[in-house]
Design an enzyme around this catalytic site. Structure first.
Site, PDB file in Angstrom:
ATOM      1  N   CYS A 146       0.307   2.829   6.030  1.00 55.61           N
ATOM      2  CA  CYS A 146       0.823   1.516   6.409  1.00 55.61           C
ATOM      3  C   CYS A 146       0.867   0.631   5.173  1.00 55.61           C
ATOM      4  CB  CYS A 146      -0.048   0.875   7.487  1.00 55.61           C
ATOM      5  SG  CYS A 146      -1.740   0.509   6.973  1.00 55.61           S
ATOM      6  N   CYS A 162       0.799  -1.223   0.000  1.00 54.41           N
ATOM      7  CA  CYS A 162       0.000   0.000   0.000  1.00 54.41           C
ATOM      8  C   CYS A 162       0.835   1.276   0.000  1.00 54.41           C
ATOM      9  CB  CYS A 162      -0.944   0.013   1.195  1.00 54.41           C
ATOM     10  SG  CYS A 162      -2.047  -1.403   1.253  1.00 54.41           S
ATOM     11  N   HIS A 175      -9.435   2.784  -2.028  1.00 52.10           N
ATOM     12  CA  HIS A 175      -8.057   2.393  -1.728  1.00 52.10           C
ATOM     13  C   HIS A 175      -7.508   1.464  -2.820  1.00 52.10           C
ATOM     14  CE1 HIS A 175      -4.470   1.289   0.277  1.00 52.10           C
ATOM     15  NE2 HIS A 175      -4.941   0.440   1.181  1.00 52.10           N
TER      16      HIS A 175
END
Length: 393
Positions: free
Chosen positions: A379, A88, A349
């Site tokens: 994160c 990510c 996302h």
């Protein structure tokens, strides 16, 4: 030491899984935002000395998707390219890697960002190479396996989000309240046109020859409520507090920046959007995923001689509501300074692109407020945290 400035920033709208962008490949999304960033910066592809684009699940996308995107953006063959995977954090790490290259005097103009089309991630047949011989075979979902599952603990990321919520005493209601806030603030920001600065419309021709234009984030829910969120069952842990409502969706999108050395921007007469003042990374035991951005922020502040009170705005990626609320316990920031226009729970996302999105949303909001210091943090799988400090004048 030289400094890196952000000269332009652009992203696509973020589409839902199987939604309005499902027929657009990741490299195509990347090409759109790279081209737009170059146009905004007023430089041609010939001026660029390299590009780095984050992308997490590359299976089935063809060789080096970042170079595919660069060619679609009009960059010549002579411009080298790298595709980066830090789960990510990929889109944010692409920016900090280019920042390092510029500060090391290896380049003056670079393009960085991230892209992901989770709708186009394929399934795999692990036994297909040499044969299953007898019995049933497995059809593996690479989106879940390569993008959303901890390779060490062999559990979905949501399990680690639950772990943090328990460890830091974050209630289900607090997480649902944060999710509701994310949607409400994102809807308000969209209605006020705050995302227009960063969004470039995606134009594409559908399978039946119908032209399509996508210019808004698809996942914002204007009709949700605490009562609706409270009715959702926990996912991946029956005794957990992570639900489909206080976690982000699975999405498609891309974002890119044109970065320059401060000297090159001045030479070309470019007015920077922001200056990158520093970044930090941290690693933790895999199950402490949600805490990693908080420790990265603390490390970044200490490294730059700042306190949390010195920072005007924070963007913390909402991998889950528990991530932001865990970081609040670790950093001690004022939640009114965090994700002021909503976050990934509402906006989406697309894992390779989210790091780029949070940084440009931060920069544009600081610009609207007349400047200041901002931190973007995220994160990533296997419990790493990345944080970037920027200043907008």
């Amino acid at each position: 030491m030289r400094k890196t400035v952000i000269v332009s920033a652009a992203r696509t709208p973020f589409g839902k899984f199987g939604g309005v962008l499902k027929e657009v490949k990741a490299a195509e999304l990347g090409g759109i935002v790279m081209k737009e960033a170059l146009q905004q910066a007023g430089v041609s592809g010939d001026d660029v000395e390299g590009n780095v684009m984050g992308m997490v699940v590359q299976a089935g996308s063809g060789q080096i998707p970042s170079r595919q995107a660069a060619r679609l953006a009009g960059m010549p063959w002579s411009v080298p390219s790298e595709t980066l995977n830090k789960v990510c954090a990929s889109g944010l790490r692409a920016v900090t890697l280019c920042d390092q290259m510029i500060r090391a005097q290896d380049a003056d103009i670079l393009v960085a960002g991230g892209m992901e089309s989770m709708s186009n991630i394929p399934y795999a047949v692990p036994a297909g190479r040499w044969g299953a011989r007898m019995g049933d075979g497995e059809l593996r979902d690479l989106m879940v396996y390569d993008g959303l599952t901890c390779a060490f603990d062999e559990v979905h990321m949501a399990v680690h989000g639950n772990t943090a919520a328990k460890e830091y005493a974050i209630s289900r209601r607090e997480q649902d309240e944060w999710a509701l806030r994310s949607h409400a603030r994102a809807a308000k920001a969209a209605d006020e046109g705050k995302f227009q600065d960063e969004i470039v419309p995606v134009n594409w021709i559908g399978r039946k020859g119908k032209p399509n234009v996508v210019d808004k984030d698809e996942a914002i829910r204007r009709d949700t409520s605490l009562d609706q969120l409270a009715k959702l069952a926990p996912i991946y842990a029956s005794d957990g507090s992570i639900t489909a409502g206080n976690a982000p969706g699975v999405n498609d999108g891309a974002g890119a920046f044109v970065l320059m050395s401060e000297e090159k921007a001045a030479e070309l007469g470019k007015r920077p959007l922001a200056t990158i003042l520093g970044f930090s990374t941290t690693g933790m035991p895999a199950h402490e995923l949600a805490a990693a951005p908080g420790f990265a922020i603390n490390k970044l502040l200490k490294k730059n001689g700042l306190t949390v009170q010195d920072i005007d705005l924070f963007e913390v990626n909402e991998a889950f509501a528990s991530v932001v609320l865990t970081c609040e316990k670790i950093v001690g920031f004022d939640l009114e300074k965090v994700n002021v226009n909503g976050g990934a729970i509402a906006l989406g996302h697309p894992i390779g692109a989210s790091g780029a999105r949070i940084l440009m949303t931060l920069v544009y909001e600081l610009k609207r407020r007349g400047g200041g210091l901002g931190v973007a943090a995220i994160c990533s799988g296997a419990a790493q945290g990345d944080a970037v400090l920027v200043q907008v004048h």
